[in-house]
Scaffold this motif. Structure first.
Motif, PDB file in Angstrom:
ATOM      1  N   THR A  76       0.794  -1.162  -0.057  1.00 33.80           N
ATOM      2  CA  THR A  76       0.058   0.045   0.068  1.00 33.80           C
ATOM      3  C   THR A  76       0.963   1.250   0.071  1.00 33.80           C
ATOM      4  O   THR A  76       2.048   1.118   0.345  1.00 33.80           O
ATOM      5  CB  THR A  76      -0.858   0.015   1.282  1.00 33.80           C
ATOM      6  OG1 THR A  76       0.027   0.016   2.495  1.00 33.80           O
ATOM      7  CG2 THR A  76      -1.682  -1.316   1.280  1.00 33.80           C
ATOM      8  N   PRO A  77       0.349   2.521  -0.330  1.00 33.28           N
ATOM      9  CA  PRO A  77       1.032   3.602  -0.286  1.00 33.28           C
ATOM     10  C   PRO A  77       1.624   3.793   1.330  1.00 33.28           C
ATOM     11  O   PRO A  77       3.022   4.384   1.489  1.00 33.28           O
ATOM     12  CB  PRO A  77       0.170   4.794  -0.756  1.00 33.28           C
ATOM     13  CG  PRO A  77      -0.866   4.029  -1.588  1.00 33.28           C
ATOM     14  CD  PRO A  77      -1.041   2.578  -1.088  1.00 33.28           C
ATOM     15  N   ASP A  78       0.973   3.664   2.338  1.00 32.35           N
ATOM     16  CA  ASP A  78       1.131   3.622   3.659  1.00 32.35           C
ATOM     17  C   ASP A  78       2.555   2.803   3.940  1.00 32.35           C
ATOM     18  O   ASP A  78       3.245   3.190   4.541  1.00 32.35           O
ATOM     19  CB  ASP A  78       0.290   3.322   4.717  1.00 32.35           C
ATOM     20  CG  ASP A  78      -0.813   4.344   4.608  1.00 32.35           C
ATOM     21  OD1 ASP A  78      -0.651   5.547   4.032  1.00 32.35           O
ATOM     22  OD2 ASP A  78      -1.964   4.140   5.106  1.00 32.35           O
ATOM     23  N   ALA A  79       2.529   1.594   3.259  1.00 34.77           N
ATOM     24  CA  ALA A  79       3.809   0.812   3.327  1.00 34.77           C
ATOM     25  C   ALA A  79       4.931   1.142   2.809  1.00 34.77           C
ATOM     26  O   ALA A  79       5.971   1.161   3.123  1.00 34.77           O
ATOM     27  CB  ALA A  79       3.449  -0.581   2.791  1.00 34.77           C
ATOM     28  N   GLY A 118       4.612  12.401   1.059  1.00 35.72           N
ATOM     29  CA  GLY A 118       5.068  11.282   1.626  1.00 35.72           C
ATOM     30  C   GLY A 118       6.217  10.729   1.073  1.00 35.72           C
ATOM     31  O   GLY A 118       7.168  10.011   1.807  1.00 35.72           O
ATOM     32  N   ALA A 144       0.668   1.653  -5.203  1.00 39.75           N
ATOM     33  CA  ALA A 144       1.541   1.864  -4.122  1.00 39.75           C
ATOM     34  C   ALA A 144       2.670   2.708  -4.296  1.00 39.75           C
ATOM     35  O   ALA A 144       2.699   3.668  -3.446  1.00 39.75           O
ATOM     36  CB  ALA A 144       2.034   0.383  -3.458  1.00 39.75           C
ATOM     37  N   ALA A 174       2.481   6.770  -3.053  1.00 38.95           N
ATOM     38  CA  ALA A 174       3.704   7.396  -2.051  1.00 38.95           C
ATOM     39  C   ALA A 174       4.591   8.168  -2.899  1.00 38.95           C
ATOM     40  O   ALA A 174       5.671   8.788  -2.166  1.00 38.95           O
ATOM     41  CB  ALA A 174       4.530   6.060  -1.666  1.00 38.95           C
ATOM     42  N   ALA A 207       5.436   4.713   2.839  1.00 39.12           N
ATOM     43  CA  ALA A 207       5.592   5.783   3.210  1.00 39.12           C
ATOM     44  C   ALA A 207       7.232   6.249   3.649  1.00 39.12           C
ATOM     45  O   ALA A 207       7.643   5.623   4.255  1.00 39.12           O
ATOM     46  CB  ALA A 207       4.729   6.329   4.413  1.00 39.12           C
ATOM     47  N   THR A 209       4.963  13.258  -3.625  1.00 43.40           N
ATOM     48  CA  THR A 209       3.969  13.618  -2.706  1.00 43.40           C
ATOM     49  C   THR A 209       4.669  14.093  -1.435  1.00 43.40           C
ATOM     50  O   THR A 209       5.852  14.028  -1.291  1.00 43.40           O
ATOM     51  CB  THR A 209       3.071  12.770  -2.517  1.00 43.40           C
ATOM     52  OG1 THR A 209       3.670  11.599  -1.733  1.00 43.40           O
ATOM     53  CG2 THR A 209       2.402  12.181  -4.040  1.00 43.40           C
TER      54      THR A 209
END
Length: 335
Positions: free
Chosen positions: A167-170, A333, A197, A201, A172, A331
Motif C-alpha cells: 500500500t502507499p502507507d507501506a 510522503g 502503491a 507514495a 511512506a 508527494t
C-alpha cells in the motif's frame, strides 16, 4: 532446502560482498541433468512451477535456489540498463525533504539488485529487502554493499512480505522501489497494486529484467520458435503475465500519472556463461514440454544437441528482457 531463521523485520549492518559468503553456500549441482530450482519448472509432485510472492503454507519450500541466482548475477548486472540511472539520479536528487535514500527492494532474492545499484547512487542509503523466503533474505542481508558511490554508508533491513499487499502507507518515506526479474511472475492485479502503491507514495520505481518473450540462439534450429512459444505460454499459467508484464506495468503506471521509460536489457550468453546457459536451457525446454507434452520426444533431441553445442563453446544465446523506470509525481510522503 535448508532455511535460515531470521527476524521478520530487523536492521542488519551491511556486510562484505557475495563472494565472501560463498563458503557457506551449497555448491552448484555437478549432476549434468539436474535443474537448479528457479531455472525451470518444478520436478517434484505437488510443487508449483513458478515462484509467486505471496504467503503460502508454513511448509511451502523456497523456489529460487541461491545457486541459480548466483549463476545469473553477472549476466544480470551486464544486462541492466545503465541509461536509466542518470534520470533516476536526477529524480532522487530532487525529492522533497531528502536526507538519505530509503530503497525498498521487492523480491530481493540474494540481494543482487542492491549490489548493482547501491554503488551507483550517491548519499546514505537504507535498503529494505522484501522476500517471502527467509533463506534468501539471510544471504541478501549478509552480502549487502557497505558504501554508496560517494562512500556514504549503506544499511539494510529485511522484511518478509507479499507484494500483493503493498500500500502507499507501506511505502511512506520511500525514495525508490526496485525489483529484478519480478514483474513477469506477477498477475495483472498485483502489478496494479504495485503501481498504486508506488504512485500513491510518490516514489519512483526501477523494475529490471522482465522477460520480453523473445530468444535468439546461434546457430538456429527449426524447433527454436516452437519451444519459445510453448515456454511463453507456460509463463502465463495461473494468471501470471509472463512476457506481457512490461506492457501491463507501463499502462498501470502511466494511468496513475507516472512518466515511464523503457530500455532493453538482454542477456548475451556465450562460452564464458556456459554454466548459466546450460541451466537456462534445461529450464526453458523443461517448461515448454510441461506446457506441451507432445514436444517431449523432439525436445529431448533438441536439448541434447543444444547442451553439446554449449559444452563445445559453439552456442550463443540472447534472452531479451526490458527494464522499466517509472517516475511518479512526488508527494508529501516521499522521502
Amino acid at each position: 532446502m535448508r532455511k535460515t531463521a531470521i527476524k521478520q523485520s530487523g536492521k542488519i549492518p551491511a556486510q562484505p560482498g557475495p563472494r565472501e559468503v560463498a563458503s557457506v553456500k551449497p555448491g552448484v549441482p555437478s549432476d549434468a541433468e539436474s535443474v537448479i530450482p528457479g531455472a525451470g519448472p518444478s520436478t517434484h509432485p505437488g510443487e508449483r512451477p513458478t515462484v509467486r510472492l505471496r504467503d503460502a503454507g508454513p511448509d511451502d519450500a523456497p523456489r529460487y535456489a541461491p545457486e541459480w541466482l548466483e549463476l545469473r548475477e553477472g549476466p544480470d548486472a551486464a544486462a541492466r540498463a545503465g541509461d536509466l540511472i542518470d534520470p533516476l539520479r536526477i529524480r532522487l536528487a530532487n525529492l522533497p525533504g531528502k536526507a538519505g535514500l530509503v530503497i525498498h527492494d521487492l523480491g530481493c532474492g540474494t540481494g543482487s539488485m542492491g549490489r548493482w545499484l547501491a554503488p551507483r547512487l550517491d548519499g546514505p542509503q537504507h535498503w529494505i529487502l522484501h522476500d517471502r523466503d527467509p533463506y534468501l533474505l539471510h544471504f541478501a542481508a549478509v552480502a549487502s554493499p557497505r558504501s554508496a558511490a560517494d562512500g556514504s554508508r549503506v544499511t539494510v533491513e529485511t522484511r518478509r512480505g507479499d507484494v500483493g499487499l503493498l500500500t502507499p502507507d507501506a511505502l511512506a518515506g520511500a525514495s525508490l522501489v526496485t525489483a529484478s526479474a519480478l514483474l513477469d511472475v506477477l498477475t495483472r492485479e498485483e502489478i496494479e497494486t504495485l503501481a498504486t502503491a508506488c504512485t500513491g507514495a510518490g516514489c519512483p520505481a526501477l523494475l529490471t529484467l522482465s522477460v520480453a518473450g523473445r530468444v535468439e540462439l546461434t546457430p538456429s534450429d527449426p524447433l527454436d520458435d516452437e519451444i519459445a512459444d510453448a515456454f511463453n505460454a507456460h509463463q502465463r499459467r495461473g494468471g501470471l503475465l509472463g512476457p506481457d508484464a512490461v506492457t501491463v506495468a507501463c499502462e498501470a503506471f502511466s494511468e496513475r500519472g507516472a512518466t515511464v521509460r523503457l530500455h532493453p536489457s538482454a542477456w548475451r550468453l556465450g562460452p564464458a556463461e556456459s554454466a548459466l546457459t546450460a541451466q537456462w536451457l534445461r529450464g526453458w525446454v523443461g517448461a515448454a514440454v510441461e506446457e506441451r507434452p507432445e514436444l517431449k520426444e523432439p525436445a529431448e533431441r533438441y536439448l541434447r544437441d543444444r547442451l553439446e553445442a554449449c559444452r563445445a563453446g559453439e552456442l550463443k544465446v540472447v534472452v531479451h528482457h526490458s527494464d522499466l523506470l517509472a517516475l511518479s509525481r512526488p508527494t508529501g510522503g516521499a522521502s
